[in-house]
Scaffold this active site. Sequence first.
Site, PDB file in Angstrom:
ATOM      1  N   SER A 135       0.874  -1.330  -0.062  1.00  0.00           N
ATOM      2  CA  SER A 135       0.095   0.100   0.100  1.00  0.00           C
ATOM      3  C   SER A 135       0.918   1.289   0.027  1.00  0.00           C
ATOM      4  O   SER A 135       1.898   1.389   0.548  1.00  0.00           O
ATOM      5  CB  SER A 135      -0.943   0.071   1.368  1.00  0.00           C
ATOM      6  OG  SER A 135      -1.374   1.123   1.587  1.00  0.00           O
ATOM      7  N   GLU A 137       0.111   3.775   1.609  1.00  0.00           N
ATOM      8  CA  GLU A 137       0.119   4.200   3.104  1.00  0.00           C
ATOM      9  C   GLU A 137       1.485   3.862   3.745  1.00  0.00           C
ATOM     10  O   GLU A 137       2.037   4.470   4.707  1.00  0.00           O
ATOM     11  CB  GLU A 137      -0.655   3.455   3.771  1.00  0.00           C
ATOM     12  CG  GLU A 137      -1.234   3.660   5.138  1.00  0.00           C
ATOM     13  CD  GLU A 137      -2.137   5.266   5.080  1.00  0.00           C
ATOM     14  OE1 GLU A 137      -2.461   5.831   4.109  1.00  0.00           O
ATOM     15  OE2 GLU A 137      -2.119   6.081   6.378  1.00  0.00           O
ATOM     16  N   TYR A 158      -1.624   0.196  10.879  1.00  0.00           N
ATOM     17  CA  TYR A 158      -1.927  -0.620   9.668  1.00  0.00           C
ATOM     18  C   TYR A 158      -0.721  -0.534   8.484  1.00  0.00           C
ATOM     19  O   TYR A 158      -0.437  -1.557   7.923  1.00  0.00           O
ATOM     20  CB  TYR A 158      -3.294  -0.059   8.896  1.00  0.00           C
ATOM     21  CG  TYR A 158      -3.440  -0.203   7.376  1.00  0.00           C
ATOM     22  CD1 TYR A 158      -3.823  -1.616   6.979  1.00  0.00           C
ATOM     23  CD2 TYR A 158      -2.827   0.706   6.078  1.00  0.00           C
ATOM     24  CE1 TYR A 158      -4.216  -1.667   5.572  1.00  0.00           C
ATOM     25  CE2 TYR A 158      -3.082   0.226   5.060  1.00  0.00           C
ATOM     26  CZ  TYR A 158      -3.810  -0.899   4.716  1.00  0.00           C
ATOM     27  OH  TYR A 158      -3.885  -1.121   3.357  1.00  0.00           O
TER      28      TYR A 158
END
Length: 352
Positions: A135, A137, A158
């Site tokens: 990701s 992220e 996460y």
Amino acid sequence: MAKRALITGITGQDGAYLTEFLLGKGYEVHGMLRRASLFNTDRIDHIYHDPHVSGSNLTLHYGDLSDGTALRRVIETVDPDEVYNLGAQSHVKVSFDVPEYTADVVALGTLRLLEALRDHVAHGGGAVRYYQASSSEMFGAAPPPQSERTPFHPRSPYAVSKVAAHWYAVNYREAYGLFICNGILFNHESPRRGETFVTRKVTRAVGRIKEGLQDKLFLGNLDAKRDWGFAGDYVEAMWAMLQQEKPDDYVIATGEAHSVREMVEMSFAEAGLDWTKHVQLDPRYLRPTEVDFLQGDPTKARERLGWSPRMSFAELISTMVAHDLDLAQQERTLKQAGFKTSARGAAASDKS
Ligand code: NAP
Ligand code: GDD
């Protein structure tokens, strides 16, 4: 012989688009399903055929990324040519509330699956190709534009878990010679997006406000910027990575970024509404640490995979708003006919 694909997270947004795509290519698709107290197959019901009635190319198997034994059993049963690991507790804000669970599913879950795969291949399971859902992220605080060469600086439990999963995948490729690719995907959305992610939360609210079913929308940080694309385009890149001669890692993005505020303004305008009359800040939706600015550099994917996104940001917003206007109209019709309706998942979306 049809190729066999195994997808974890088949009931999620990407799982549904990937399943449609692979079935269209003639694959036999197997998906891992979590047990839930309510049905959780809404996104794939339209492509599922009861195996008692007709020859189906889509089979579901119970399993969970927290259960290594089940993962091994599913891999042995399916004997896949390709594995797509899409399963995750994928909500960034929620990961601050359930960090240990998020690490268990996202980081350790990936390790469990890779271990099962490693043993399966070592015991004659053939040349399985594996896709890991990494990701954007993971870049977190690293300044844009982010590419495959940008160092990770994760800003949530996460993201830390996704970094661990990413490096497990790289390590298993290097240590055991497995065909493993990490797709570092930037935000991708669709009418199937979960209703607690910001784009869908906004387009759902636009529909309901337009139909007079609600008046206010409470949001957090409007200044964050994201590189938003269409999920249907992004699953094609996942597949393309696994068709290459050598395994590698790729950034998948549009290369264009917009702020949450811009996205909100465009979504409301699409329905002829003025967002400033309806949107209010609720500090509960702010994150302890935010990712301010994600904008990907998809050059490598374009040059090596021949992949480019097809749907523009404006088309994406327009498609999602149109879908959610329809949904809100259905809701209003039911309400007017005397059926009791409530915003679907209202209690959950209130928290994220
Ligand atoms: P999603 O809609 O939240 O779907 C997640 C899927 O994982 C669902 O099928 C969910 O099952 C399943 N799952 C959750 N916990 C599980 C567990 N313990 N064991 C097995 N399966 C579990 O996510 P998405 O948007 O499709 O994203 C797919 C993957 O890409 C995720 O790994 C996500 O982190 C990653 N990713 C997404 C984006 C994006 O912008 N969408 C960008 C980069 C990376 P239920 O349906 O039962 O909940
Ligand atoms: N969810 C949500 N709800 N986000 C809000 C809200 C709100 O009420 N108000 C503002 N935001 C901001 C968030 O603070 C964040 O900066 C941005 O909107 C996007 O939030 P999300 O849509 O929840 O997505 P995300 O970027 O945190 O995470 C998604 O993309 C990642 C890839 O970069 C998820 O799909 C992750 O699973 C994925 O890895």
